[in-house]
Design a protein around this motif. Structure first.
Motif, mmCIF file in Angstrom:
data_model
loop_
_atom_site.group_PDB
_atom_site.id
_atom_site.type_symbol
_atom_site.label_atom_id
_atom_site.label_comp_id
_atom_site.label_asym_id
_atom_site.label_seq_id
_atom_site.Cartn_x
_atom_site.Cartn_y
_atom_site.Cartn_z
ATOM 1 N N VAL A 228 0.721 -0.951 -0.441
ATOM 2 C CA VAL A 228 0.158 -0.345 0.013
ATOM 3 C C VAL A 228 0.997 1.004 0.044
ATOM 4 N N ASP A 229 2.258 1.287 1.104
ATOM 5 C CA ASP A 229 3.037 2.037 1.004
ATOM 6 C C ASP A 229 3.318 2.176 -0.071
ATOM 7 N N ALA A 230 3.571 1.993 -1.110
ATOM 8 C CA ALA A 230 4.798 1.713 -2.658
ATOM 9 C C ALA A 230 3.510 2.400 -3.400
ATOM 10 N N HIS A 231 2.329 1.961 -3.480
ATOM 11 C CA HIS A 231 0.971 2.405 -3.957
ATOM 12 C C HIS A 231 1.314 3.871 -4.278
ATOM 13 N N ILE A 232 1.175 4.439 -2.448
ATOM 14 C CA ILE A 232 0.829 5.920 -2.710
ATOM 15 C C ILE A 232 2.287 6.775 -3.034
ATOM 16 N N CYS A 233 3.600 5.921 -2.726
ATOM 17 C CA CYS A 233 4.703 6.994 -2.447
ATOM 18 C C CYS A 233 4.423 6.859 -4.217
ATOM 19 N N VAL A 234 4.645 5.846 -5.122
ATOM 20 C CA VAL A 234 4.786 6.331 -6.860
ATOM 21 C C VAL A 234 3.832 7.167 -7.453
ATOM 22 N N PHE A 235 2.851 7.019 -6.397
ATOM 23 C CA PHE A 235 1.487 8.225 -6.508
ATOM 24 C C PHE A 235 2.132 9.886 -6.382
ATOM 25 N N GLU A 236 2.384 9.969 -4.881
ATOM 26 C CA GLU A 236 2.538 11.195 -4.854
ATOM 27 C C GLU A 236 3.931 11.548 -5.086
#
Length: 307
Positions: A228-236
């Protein structure tokens, strides 16, 4: 104290374990979230998402019933969103991966990316793919470098050995990249390792070829929070680009193999641990997630500061 508003994003499909957790985390970070669940899943309530921890959070969650094969329902879910987190979840009445599933996953990816291209507000797409779209190759033993985001699984090899999950993820991701480049869309992919969790079983299609993955040093897994953190990281992160191999663990010893077997197999039918201990090898790791780890350093430090 409520987090500052971060805009509106869509999570599709929000009914799966990853999608559900993404919705929760995005709400907690201050996003307004359009949670798109499949049409056949009835009765999904706002309160089912643990991220709805306050009336303010609840106001920022909207649930949409959409279908990746129903173009208009996708458009409705995307309205007003600046970003999309997309992961393909098979219909409950068709859980088995086969060659037909690969065709459906390609069609779904095409529909969703086309809808994004037609939605003026979408600035970025985070597309969930799989590590299995990277490491199934004939020439793996002769490769002098580790597997990373530059590599693709060979479609002919996947068909030859009936690796339908890897086939589905490979052709769907290729279709998504073709559409994104054709339409000039900003897209990144997360090529995830096997998602660990209590519901994981031997029937999971990712596990087809598990013995070969283990011997080749590419049997990688991911914890839910890390994924989950990886998804949000690459989005932000505005500098994020291309593909990101995502895992935080590798199964490359008999001890790790036994731990995974304990998760996958009822205790009554477990082989004795002694049979695992007889194999003392540590399989050399042949797969690298350096690209993602470099990006995650700043993301994790920012989260720690904000806690």
């Amino acid at each position: 104290m409520e987090p500052a508003s971060r805009g509106t994003v869509c999570v599709m499909d929000a009914s799966g374990r990853l999608g559900h957790s993404l919705v929760d985390s995005l709400l907690q970070r201050g996003y307004t979230v359009h949670a798109a669940v499949q049409n056949h899943i009835a009765g999904v309530q706002v309160q089912q998402f643990s991220g709805v921890s306050s009336p303010e959070n609840e106001k920022r969650l909207k649930i949409f019933h959409s279908d990746p094969f129903d173009y208009q329902s996708i458009i409705e879910a995307l309205k007003g969103c600046s970003g999309l987190f997309y992961t393909f979840e098979p219909a409950q009445d068709q859980p088995t991966h086969d060659e037909i599933m690969a065709e459906e996953e390609v069609r779904a990816a095409h529909n969703v990316l086309e809808a994004c291209a037609q939605t003026d507000s979408i600035d970025k797409v985070v597309f969930t793919s799989s590590a299995t779209a990277i490491f199934w190759r004939e020439d793996h033993s002769s490769m002098e470098v580790d597997f990373d985001e530059r590599h693709w699984s060979e479609i002919s090899l996947c068909r030859k050995f009936k690796l339908w999950y890897a086939l589905s993820k490979t052709v769907a991701e290729k279709a998504a990249w073709a559409m994104a480049m054709d339409r000039g869309m900003n897209m990144v992919t997360i090529n995830a390792g096997l998602l660990l969790g209590p519901e994981l079983s031997l029937t999971h299609p990712y596990l087809k070829g598990a013995a070969e993955m283990y011997e080749d040093g590419v049997f990688v897994t991911a914890d839910l929070n890390f994924l989950v953190d990886a998804h949000i990281c690459v989005f932000e992160n505005v500098s994020a680009y291309g593909r990101y191999l995502c895992f935080n663990h590798i199964i490359n010893s008999s001890e790790e193999a036994f731990k995974l077997t304990q998760i996958l197999t009822p205790s009554s039918s477990l082989p004795p641990q002694q049979s695992f201990k007889e194999d003392t090898r540590i399989i050399p790791q042949r797969i690298s997630n350096k690209k993602l780890n470099k990006l995650m350093v700043d993301f994790e430090s920012e989260n720690q500061v904000g806690e």
